[in-house]
Design a protein around this motif. Sequence first.
Motif, PDB file in Angstrom:
ATOM      1  N   ILE A  78       0.878  -1.154   0.000  1.00 30.85           N
ATOM      2  CA  ILE A  78       0.000   0.000   0.000  1.00 30.85           C
ATOM      3  C   ILE A  78       0.923   1.213   0.000  1.00 30.85           C
ATOM      4  O   ILE A  78       1.622   1.467   0.972  1.00 30.85           O
ATOM      5  CB  ILE A  78      -0.928   0.026   1.225  1.00 30.85           C
ATOM      6  CG1 ILE A  78      -1.859  -1.186   1.210  1.00 30.85           C
ATOM      7  CG2 ILE A  78      -1.728   1.322   1.250  1.00 30.85           C
ATOM      8  CD1 ILE A  78      -2.752  -1.293   2.411  1.00 30.85           C
ATOM      9  N   THR A  79       0.933   1.927  -1.093  1.00 31.56           N
ATOM     10  CA  THR A  79       1.829   3.072  -1.201  1.00 31.56           C
ATOM     11  C   THR A  79       1.293   4.233  -0.371  1.00 31.56           C
ATOM     12  O   THR A  79       0.111   4.280  -0.029  1.00 31.56           O
ATOM     13  CB  THR A  79       1.972   3.529  -2.666  1.00 31.56           C
ATOM     14  OG1 THR A  79       0.688   3.994  -3.106  1.00 31.56           O
ATOM     15  CG2 THR A  79       2.478   2.404  -3.551  1.00 31.56           C
ATOM     16  N   MET A  80       2.180   5.150  -0.069  1.00 35.41           N
ATOM     17  CA  MET A  80       1.777   6.328   0.690  1.00 35.41           C
ATOM     18  C   MET A  80       0.715   7.118  -0.074  1.00 35.41           C
ATOM     19  O   MET A  80      -0.215   7.659   0.521  1.00 35.41           O
ATOM     20  CB  MET A  80       2.991   7.194   0.994  1.00 35.41           C
ATOM     21  CG  MET A  80       2.709   8.269   2.015  1.00 35.41           C
ATOM     22  SD  MET A  80       2.091   7.647   3.603  1.00 35.41           S
ATOM     23  CE  MET A  80       3.567   6.911   4.243  1.00 35.41           C
ATOM     24  N   ALA A  81       0.811   7.146  -1.399  1.00 32.18           N
ATOM     25  CA  ALA A  81      -0.181   7.859  -2.210  1.00 32.18           C
ATOM     26  C   ALA A  81      -1.570   7.242  -2.050  1.00 32.18           C
ATOM     27  O   ALA A  81      -2.569   7.957  -1.893  1.00 32.18           O
ATOM     28  CB  ALA A  81       0.235   7.844  -3.676  1.00 32.18           C
ATOM     29  N   PHE A  82      -1.648   5.900  -2.066  1.00 31.69           N
ATOM     30  CA  PHE A  82      -2.932   5.226  -1.857  1.00 31.69           C
ATOM     31  C   PHE A  82      -3.474   5.507  -0.471  1.00 31.69           C
ATOM     32  O   PHE A  82      -4.660   5.738  -0.271  1.00 31.69           O
ATOM     33  CB  PHE A  82      -2.808   3.715  -2.050  1.00 31.69           C
ATOM     34  CG  PHE A  82      -3.040   3.250  -3.444  1.00 31.69           C
ATOM     35  CD1 PHE A  82      -4.159   3.634  -4.155  1.00 31.69           C
ATOM     36  CD2 PHE A  82      -2.134   2.404  -4.046  1.00 31.69           C
ATOM     37  CE1 PHE A  82      -4.380   3.198  -5.444  1.00 31.69           C
ATOM     38  CE2 PHE A  82      -2.334   1.957  -5.336  1.00 31.69           C
ATOM     39  CZ  PHE A  82      -3.457   2.350  -6.039  1.00 31.69           C
ATOM     40  N   TRP A  83      -2.598   5.447   0.526  1.00 36.91           N
ATOM     41  CA  TRP A  83      -3.008   5.665   1.914  1.00 36.91           C
ATOM     42  C   TRP A  83      -3.558   7.082   2.086  1.00 36.91           C
ATOM     43  O   TRP A  83      -4.595   7.279   2.719  1.00 36.91           O
ATOM     44  CB  TRP A  83      -1.821   5.404   2.835  1.00 36.91           C
ATOM     45  CG  TRP A  83      -2.188   5.253   4.269  1.00 36.91           C
ATOM     46  CD1 TRP A  83      -1.793   6.052   5.286  1.00 36.91           C
ATOM     47  CD2 TRP A  83      -3.001   4.237   4.864  1.00 36.91           C
ATOM     48  NE1 TRP A  83      -2.309   5.610   6.467  1.00 36.91           N
ATOM     49  CE2 TRP A  83      -3.058   4.491   6.232  1.00 36.91           C
ATOM     50  CE3 TRP A  83      -3.693   3.139   4.354  1.00 36.91           C
ATOM     51  CZ2 TRP A  83      -3.766   3.702   7.125  1.00 36.91           C
ATOM     52  CZ3 TRP A  83      -4.397   2.345   5.249  1.00 36.91           C
ATOM     53  CH2 TRP A  83      -4.426   2.627   6.609  1.00 36.91           C
ATOM     54  N   GLU A  84      -2.869   8.059   1.514  1.00 44.56           N
ATOM     55  CA  GLU A  84      -3.340   9.446   1.599  1.00 44.56           C
ATOM     56  C   GLU A  84      -4.663   9.620   0.848  1.00 44.56           C
ATOM     57  O   GLU A  84      -5.562  10.309   1.319  1.00 44.56           O
ATOM     58  CB  GLU A  84      -2.278  10.391   1.047  1.00 44.56           C
ATOM     59  CG  GLU A  84      -1.083  10.526   1.965  1.00 44.56           C
ATOM     60  CD  GLU A  84       0.044  11.335   1.349  1.00 44.56           C
ATOM     61  OE1 GLU A  84      -0.125  11.862   0.225  1.00 44.56           O
ATOM     62  OE2 GLU A  84       1.098  11.439   2.004  1.00 44.56           O
ATOM     63  N   PHE A  85      -4.775   8.987  -0.317  1.00 42.63           N
ATOM     64  CA  PHE A  85      -6.017   9.037  -1.088  1.00 42.63           C
ATOM     65  C   PHE A  85      -7.174   8.469  -0.262  1.00 42.63           C
ATOM     66  O   PHE A  85      -8.265   9.039  -0.219  1.00 42.63           O
ATOM     67  CB  PHE A  85      -5.860   8.237  -2.388  1.00 42.63           C
ATOM     68  CG  PHE A  85      -7.128   8.082  -3.168  1.00 42.63           C
ATOM     69  CD1 PHE A  85      -7.570   9.098  -4.005  1.00 42.63           C
ATOM     70  CD2 PHE A  85      -7.873   6.920  -3.070  1.00 42.63           C
ATOM     71  CE1 PHE A  85      -8.745   8.963  -4.733  1.00 42.63           C
ATOM     72  CE2 PHE A  85      -9.051   6.774  -3.787  1.00 42.63           C
ATOM     73  CZ  PHE A  85      -9.488   7.800  -4.618  1.00 42.63           C
ATOM     74  N   LEU A  86      -6.940   7.364   0.399  1.00 43.91           N
ATOM     75  CA  LEU A  86      -7.960   6.721   1.216  1.00 43.91           C
ATOM     76  C   LEU A  86      -8.440   7.656   2.316  1.00 43.91           C
ATOM     77  O   LEU A  86      -9.639   7.844   2.513  1.00 43.91           O
ATOM     78  CB  LEU A  86      -7.399   5.429   1.810  1.00 43.91           C
ATOM     79  CG  LEU A  86      -8.302   4.664   2.750  1.00 43.91           C
ATOM     80  CD1 LEU A  86      -9.499   4.119   1.997  1.00 43.91           C
ATOM     81  CD2 LEU A  86      -7.525   3.529   3.389  1.00 43.91           C
ATOM     82  N   TRP A  87      -7.512   8.256   3.038  1.00 38.61           N
ATOM     83  CA  TRP A  87      -7.876   9.149   4.138  1.00 38.61           C
ATOM     84  C   TRP A  87      -8.607  10.394   3.630  1.00 38.61           C
ATOM     85  O   TRP A  87      -9.568  10.843   4.243  1.00 38.61           O
ATOM     86  CB  TRP A  87      -6.645   9.559   4.933  1.00 38.61           C
ATOM     87  CG  TRP A  87      -6.188   8.485   5.843  1.00 38.61           C
ATOM     88  CD1 TRP A  87      -5.098   7.687   5.674  1.00 38.61           C
ATOM     89  CD2 TRP A  87      -6.808   8.045   7.050  1.00 38.61           C
ATOM     90  NE1 TRP A  87      -5.003   6.782   6.705  1.00 38.61           N
ATOM     91  CE2 TRP A  87      -6.043   6.986   7.561  1.00 38.61           C
ATOM     92  CE3 TRP A  87      -7.938   8.437   7.745  1.00 38.61           C
ATOM     93  CZ2 TRP A  87      -6.361   6.319   8.741  1.00 38.61           C
ATOM     94  CZ3 TRP A  87      -8.264   7.775   8.919  1.00 38.61           C
ATOM     95  CH2 TRP A  87      -7.480   6.734   9.405  1.00 38.61           C
ATOM     96  N   LEU A 136     -13.582  -3.418   1.327  1.00 36.46           N
ATOM     97  CA  LEU A 136     -13.439  -3.053   2.738  1.00 36.46           C
ATOM     98  C   LEU A 136     -12.997  -1.611   2.957  1.00 36.46           C
ATOM     99  O   LEU A 136     -13.501  -0.938   3.846  1.00 36.46           O
ATOM    100  CB  LEU A 136     -12.472  -4.011   3.447  1.00 36.46           C
ATOM    101  CG  LEU A 136     -12.916  -5.458   3.509  1.00 36.46           C
ATOM    102  CD1 LEU A 136     -11.902  -6.302   4.262  1.00 36.46           C
ATOM    103  CD2 LEU A 136     -14.294  -5.598   4.140  1.00 36.46           C
ATOM    104  N   VAL A 137     -12.034  -1.136   2.169  1.00 35.62           N
ATOM    105  CA  VAL A 137     -11.540   0.222   2.399  1.00 35.62           C
ATOM    106  C   VAL A 137     -11.531   1.091   1.159  1.00 35.62           C
ATOM    107  O   VAL A 137     -11.136   2.250   1.212  1.00 35.62           O
ATOM    108  CB  VAL A 137     -10.139   0.229   3.058  1.00 35.62           C
ATOM    109  CG1 VAL A 137     -10.198  -0.332   4.454  1.00 35.62           C
ATOM    110  CG2 VAL A 137      -9.124  -0.493   2.215  1.00 35.62           C
ATOM    111  N   GLY A 138     -11.930   0.566   0.025  1.00 38.65           N
ATOM    112  CA  GLY A 138     -12.054   1.377  -1.178  1.00 38.65           C
ATOM    113  C   GLY A 138     -10.767   1.665  -1.911  1.00 38.65           C
ATOM    114  O   GLY A 138     -10.687   2.623  -2.654  1.00 38.65           O
ATOM    115  N   LEU A 139      -9.746   0.810  -1.761  1.00 39.28           N
ATOM    116  CA  LEU A 139      -8.484   1.030  -2.498  1.00 39.28           C
ATOM    117  C   LEU A 139      -8.603   0.482  -3.906  1.00 39.28           C
ATOM    118  O   LEU A 139      -9.158  -0.518  -4.151  1.00 39.28           O
ATOM    119  CB  LEU A 139      -7.325   0.340  -1.794  1.00 39.28           C
ATOM    120  CG  LEU A 139      -6.820   0.989  -0.531  1.00 39.28           C
ATOM    121  CD1 LEU A 139      -5.693   0.161   0.068  1.00 39.28           C
ATOM    122  CD2 LEU A 139      -6.317   2.374  -0.791  1.00 39.28           C
TER     123      LEU A 139
END
Length: 171
Positions: free
Chosen positions: A71-80, A168-171
């Motif tokens: 899970i890249t930082m870009a995906f994580w930031e997008f999710l939040w 579950l989290v929309g990634l």
Amino acid sequence: MGARIHPCFTPLDVLMAFVRCPELLHLTLNIVPWYKDLIRVSSLQSIVVFSSFSQSRVLEIEWALNFNKEITMAFWEFLWKNSMKLSASMNIKENCVKMIYRWYLTPKKLSRMNSEISDKCWKCQAHEGSFYHQWWTCGKIKEFWHIIASEMTKILRINIPLAAELFLVGL
């Protein structure tokens, strides 16, 4: 191919994930052998450092291990950033945050709080009731997700892949 932890994670980040969620240790030792060196760190050191550890790092590691993918930082930031924009409904927004944070009480969490409570899954009674099992890998919940994916495919007229990170989290 095993899960790859994002390179921005330090050994300390991974250690703190183990302090918060010890069952990750078993999964991770099979994926990344150099984590075995982290076991030698004393519990006292872990407790001292725990207060400064970022909760989002622990969550990112847990989700990466569950999804068995980076899970890249870009995906994580997008999710939040986007989890609050999915709907005008406060109930849906609340659910998004609860899923990301793994907020829901599971049999495993409840058994840690009270030793008289079984840690077995409420649905299948066969496996340990971890968060990921309760929401994705349990055979009975898998049937539910198959129905949801099938109905979404019919309604939207596009193929919806049955992927935990999507549902579950929309990634």
